[in-house]
Structure formats: structure tokens, C-alpha cells
Design an enzyme around this catalytic site. Structure first.
Site, PDB file in Angstrom:
ATOM      1  N   THR A   7       0.839  -1.201   0.000  1.00  0.00           N
ATOM      2  CA  THR A   7       0.000   0.000   0.000  1.00  0.00           C
ATOM      3  C   THR A   7       0.872   1.248   0.000  1.00  0.00           C
ATOM      4  O   THR A   7       1.976   1.235   0.546  1.00  0.00           O
ATOM      5  CB  THR A   7      -0.930   0.040   1.225  1.00  0.00           C
ATOM      6  OG1 THR A   7      -1.728   1.221   1.165  1.00  0.00           O
ATOM      7  CG2 THR A   7      -0.161   0.037   2.537  1.00  0.00           C
ATOM      8  N   LYS A  12      -3.227   3.262   6.407  1.00  0.00           N
ATOM      9  CA  LYS A  12      -3.596   1.839   6.458  1.00  0.00           C
ATOM     10  C   LYS A  12      -2.552   1.043   7.242  1.00  0.00           C
ATOM     11  O   LYS A  12      -2.889   0.170   8.040  1.00  0.00           O
ATOM     12  CB  LYS A  12      -3.685   1.262   5.036  1.00  0.00           C
ATOM     13  CG  LYS A  12      -4.880   1.721   4.224  1.00  0.00           C
ATOM     14  CD  LYS A  12      -4.896   0.949   2.901  1.00  0.00           C
ATOM     15  CE  LYS A  12      -6.039   1.336   1.993  1.00  0.00           C
ATOM     16  NZ  LYS A  12      -5.983   0.606   0.699  1.00  0.00           N
ATOM     17  N   ASP A  68      -7.979  -3.444  -0.913  1.00  0.00           N
ATOM     18  CA  ASP A  68      -8.724  -2.428  -1.653  1.00  0.00           C
ATOM     19  C   ASP A  68     -10.028  -2.192  -0.912  1.00  0.00           C
ATOM     20  O   ASP A  68     -10.693  -3.144  -0.476  1.00  0.00           O
ATOM     21  CB  ASP A  68      -8.979  -2.839  -3.101  1.00  0.00           C
ATOM     22  CG  ASP A  68      -9.273  -1.611  -3.957  1.00  0.00           C
ATOM     23  OD1 ASP A  68      -8.482  -0.640  -3.890  1.00  0.00           O
ATOM     24  OD2 ASP A  68     -10.288  -1.585  -4.676  1.00  0.00           O
ATOM     25  N   THR A  69     -10.341  -0.931  -0.743  1.00  0.00           N
ATOM     26  CA  THR A  69     -11.490  -0.545   0.079  1.00  0.00           C
ATOM     27  C   THR A  69     -12.398   0.388  -0.681  1.00  0.00           C
ATOM     28  O   THR A  69     -11.936   1.248  -1.431  1.00  0.00           O
ATOM     29  CB  THR A  69     -10.972   0.152   1.366  1.00  0.00           C
ATOM     30  OG1 THR A  69     -10.236  -0.805   2.125  1.00  0.00           O
ATOM     31  CG2 THR A  69     -12.120   0.667   2.216  1.00  0.00           C
ATOM     32  N   PHE A 148      -8.717   8.783   8.427  1.00  0.00           N
ATOM     33  CA  PHE A 148      -8.375   9.313   7.109  1.00  0.00           C
ATOM     34  C   PHE A 148      -9.558   9.116   6.164  1.00  0.00           C
ATOM     35  O   PHE A 148     -10.584   8.550   6.549  1.00  0.00           O
ATOM     36  CB  PHE A 148      -7.114   8.634   6.556  1.00  0.00           C
ATOM     37  CG  PHE A 148      -7.305   7.179   6.210  1.00  0.00           C
ATOM     38  CD1 PHE A 148      -7.286   6.214   7.199  1.00  0.00           C
ATOM     39  CD2 PHE A 148      -7.522   6.779   4.898  1.00  0.00           C
ATOM     40  CE1 PHE A 148      -7.470   4.874   6.888  1.00  0.00           C
ATOM     41  CE2 PHE A 148      -7.706   5.438   4.567  1.00  0.00           C
ATOM     42  CZ  PHE A 148      -7.675   4.490   5.577  1.00  0.00           C
ATOM     43  N   ASP A 151     -13.560   9.000   6.800  1.00  0.00           N
ATOM     44  CA  ASP A 151     -13.867   8.784   8.222  1.00  0.00           C
ATOM     45  C   ASP A 151     -14.689   9.909   8.872  1.00  0.00           C
ATOM     46  O   ASP A 151     -15.587   9.621   9.664  1.00  0.00           O
ATOM     47  CB  ASP A 151     -12.573   8.563   9.032  1.00  0.00           C
ATOM     48  CG  ASP A 151     -12.051   7.138   8.882  1.00  0.00           C
ATOM     49  OD1 ASP A 151     -12.786   6.274   8.387  1.00  0.00           O
ATOM     50  OD2 ASP A 151     -10.893   6.896   9.275  1.00  0.00           O
ATOM     51  N   ARG A 177     -11.702  -2.801   7.633  1.00  0.00           N
ATOM     52  CA  ARG A 177     -10.312  -3.245   7.459  1.00  0.00           C
ATOM     53  C   ARG A 177      -9.907  -4.182   8.581  1.00  0.00           C
ATOM     54  O   ARG A 177      -9.275  -5.214   8.344  1.00  0.00           O
ATOM     55  CB  ARG A 177      -9.368  -2.039   7.404  1.00  0.00           C
ATOM     56  CG  ARG A 177      -7.894  -2.425   7.241  1.00  0.00           C
ATOM     57  CD  ARG A 177      -7.010  -1.268   6.818  1.00  0.00           C
ATOM     58  NE  ARG A 177      -7.470  -0.703   5.557  1.00  0.00           N
ATOM     59  CZ  ARG A 177      -8.218   0.393   5.453  1.00  0.00           C
ATOM     60  NH1 ARG A 177      -8.538   1.093   6.516  1.00  0.00           N
ATOM     61  NH2 ARG A 177      -8.648   0.805   4.286  1.00  0.00           N
TER      62      ARG A 177
HETATM   63  P1  ITT Z   1      -3.494   1.910  -1.666  1.00  0.00           P
HETATM   64  O1  ITT Z   1      -4.241   1.524  -2.916  1.00  0.00           O
HETATM   65  O2  ITT Z   1      -2.092   2.327  -1.921  1.00  0.00           O
HETATM   66  O3  ITT Z   1      -3.590   0.849  -0.598  1.00  0.00           O
HETATM   67  P2  ITT Z   1      -5.534   3.961  -1.456  1.00  0.00           P
HETATM   68  O4  ITT Z   1      -5.652   5.176  -0.574  1.00  0.00           O
HETATM   69  O5  ITT Z   1      -5.589   4.163  -2.943  1.00  0.00           O
HETATM   70  O6  ITT Z   1      -4.204   3.203  -1.022  1.00  0.00           O
HETATM   71  P3  ITT Z   1      -7.935   2.283  -1.600  1.00  0.00           P
HETATM   72  O7  ITT Z   1      -7.943   2.353  -3.073  1.00  0.00           O
HETATM   73  O8  ITT Z   1      -8.105   0.962  -0.944  1.00  0.00           O
HETATM   74  O9  ITT Z   1      -6.611   2.936  -0.996  1.00  0.00           O
HETATM   75  O10 ITT Z   1      -9.044   3.195  -0.933  1.00  0.00           O
HETATM   76  C1  ITT Z   1      -9.822   4.076  -1.636  1.00  0.00           C
HETATM   77  C2  ITT Z   1     -10.145   5.278  -0.817  1.00  0.00           C
HETATM   78  O11 ITT Z   1     -11.152   4.918   0.127  1.00  0.00           O
HETATM   79  C3  ITT Z   1      -9.005   5.879   0.007  1.00  0.00           C
HETATM   80  O12 ITT Z   1      -8.215   6.751  -0.730  1.00  0.00           O
HETATM   81  C4  ITT Z   1      -9.781   6.592   1.095  1.00  0.00           C
HETATM   82  O13 ITT Z   1     -10.218   7.841   0.622  1.00  0.00           O
HETATM   83  C5  ITT Z   1     -10.978   5.675   1.284  1.00  0.00           C
HETATM   84  N1  ITT Z   1     -10.775   4.776   2.423  1.00  0.00           N
HETATM   85  C6  ITT Z   1     -10.161   3.568   2.422  1.00  0.00           C
HETATM   86  N2  ITT Z   1     -10.175   3.049   3.653  1.00  0.00           N
HETATM   87  C7  ITT Z   1     -10.798   3.941   4.447  1.00  0.00           C
HETATM   88  C8  ITT Z   1     -11.109   3.981   5.815  1.00  0.00           C
HETATM   89  O14 ITT Z   1     -10.766   3.018   6.640  1.00  0.00           O
HETATM   90  N3  ITT Z   1     -11.754   5.061   6.278  1.00  0.00           N
HETATM   91  C9  ITT Z   1     -12.111   6.068   5.470  1.00  0.00           C
HETATM   92  N4  ITT Z   1     -11.847   6.120   4.166  1.00  0.00           N
HETATM   93  C10 ITT Z   1     -11.190   5.052   3.649  1.00  0.00           C
END
Ligand code: ITT
Length: 195
Positions: A7, A12, A68-69, A148, A151, A177
Site C-alpha cells: 500500500t 492503512k 482495496d477498500t 483518514f 472517516d 479493514r
Molecule cells: P493503496 O491503494 O495504496 O492501498 P488507497 O488510498 O488508494 O491506497 P484504496 O484504493 O483501498 O486505498 O481506498 C480508496 C479510498 O477509500 C481511500 O483513498 C480513502 O479515501 C478511502 N478509504 C479507504 N479506507 C478507508 C477507511 O478506513 N476510512 C475512510 N476512508 C477510507
């Protein structure tokens, strides 16, 4: 054993470190000198998680996992979903994304939303998936300074504070997560040779 978390999101790493057992030496991308932009071009969380872990495994040959979230908002037909990172456009900030959600949700009574995390683990060339989710609602304004991403505008079901008003420990008890990482951690612990 060493395990790389693929990541570029430092938040995260901070969140999951306390959830991973001590016998695992958790490494970041910078620890393996990976400073490249990892492609994320699939249209599902599972596809993107898998793409990220494969990218690192193929280039560096290390055991690794990626998460991925997405935040799915019912009234927005599941948006921003898999496009949560760039909802407000390429290069946008967390703040830009929040503003876009608040604008699109203005006056909407249905505030239901769901965070989902999918983890792809690549261990000795074999892939395993772990998933976690949390239901909640989208607030009408930002609350709190912790965490972040989205949230400050997400309040999990059964609580009256946002994720950004929770400590890391509180968020880790219930978050999407944490649920996925706990499954990953249990799996790693259960491996017969403990790797
Ligand atoms: P990586 O792909 O490098 O892991 P990323 O920030 O691009 O980092 P994701 O694509 O998984 O991560 O996440 C998409 C977005 O969703 C991320 O940029 C945040 O804005 C939001 N996000 C992810 N997890 C979150 C959380 O636990 N709480 C709030 N927002 C979250």
C-alpha cells in the site's frame, strides 16, 4: 516471516500494525525499495486488491498482501464504491472526495452506506482473499479529526460518533479493514508450519 503490505497509504499501515501478530515482520513498500505507482485499474475491489498484490509479487518475489477498500452509498447507487480514491477526480484529496459526497447527498434522507475491504494475500505464489465490511450512515457534516479518507462523514451502525472521532483502537474493534485483517491474521496463525 517477512510480509509486505502493498500500500502507498500510510494510514492503512498504522491501522493494521497492531492487528498483526508479532511473529510476522510487517514490511512497507519503502522497506523493499518499491517506490512505483501501483496500477489499480480493475472494476471490483477484489480485482484491484489482486492487481496490487500481484504487481509487488511479480516484481519483487516477496510474500505480500494488498487491501482495496470502497465506500458504497445506497442513495448514490453504490458510488463511490470501487472508485473511492479518485471520486472527485485524478489527484484529488480526501477533502475533495468528502465535499463531493456531501454535495451529492445534500437533502437526501437515505444516508445508508457501507465500507468494504477486500484483502488479497499472495503467499508462496498462492492467492487467498479475506473480506470485511461495516454498515453505517453518511453524516451531513464532518465530525472529528482522527483516521483518514471518508472517516469524518461515516458513522458506523450502533454508534453516535464518526470514525474520525474514534481512537485507532476503537475503529479497529469494528472497522471493515480490521475485520478483513483479523481474518488474515487468524489464517497466518493457523498455517501448520507457522511459516
Ligand atoms: P493503496 O491503494 O495504496 O492501498 P488507497 O488510498 O488508494 O491506497 P484504496 O484504493 O483501498 O486505498 O481506498 C480508496 C479510498 O477509500 C481511500 O483513498 C480513502 O479515501 C478511502 N478509504 C479507504 N479506507 C478507508 C477507511 O478506513 N476510512 C475512510 N476512508 C477510507
Amino acid at each position: 516471516m517477512d510480509l509486505v503490505f502493498a500500500t502507498n497509504n500510510q494510514h492503512k499501515i498504522k491501522e493494521i500494525r497492531p492487528l498483526i501478530i508479532d511473529s510476522i515482520n510487517l514490511l512497507s513498500l519503502s522497506d523493499i525499495n518499491c517506490f512505483e505507482e501501483i496500477p489499480e485499474t480493475q472494476h471490483t475491489l477484489k480485482g484491484n486488491a489482486s492487481q496490487k498484490s500481484h504487481f509487488v509479487f511479480d516484481k519483487f518475489g516477496v510474500n505480500c498482501f494488498a487491501d482495496d477498500t470502497g465506500l458504497e452509498i445506497e442513495a448514490l447507487n453504490g458510488d463511490p464504491g470501487v472508485y473511492s480514491a479518485r471520486y472527485a477526480g485524478e489527484g484529488c484529496s480526501f477533502q475533495d472526495n468528502i465535499e463531493k459526497v456531501l454535495l451529492n447527498m445534500d437533502g437526501n434522507i437515505n444516508r445508508k452506506a457501507k465500507f468494504t475491504t477486500v484483502i488479497s494475500l499472495l503467499l508462496d505464489g498462492k492467492e487467498y482473499f479475506f473480506e470485511g465490511f461495516v454498515n453505517g450512515i453518511i453524516l451531513t457534516e464532518k465530525l472529528g479529526k482522527e483516521g483518514f479518507g471518508y472517516d469524518p462523514i461515516f458513522m458506523p451502525e450502533g454508534y453516535n460518533i464518526s470514525f474520525a472521532e474514534m481512537t485507532l483502537e476503537e475503529k479497529n474493534k469494528i472497522s471493515h479493514r480490521a475485520m478483513a485483517v483479523n481474518k488474515l491474521a487468524a489464517f497466518l496463525n493457523l498455517k501448520p508450519d507457522n511459516m
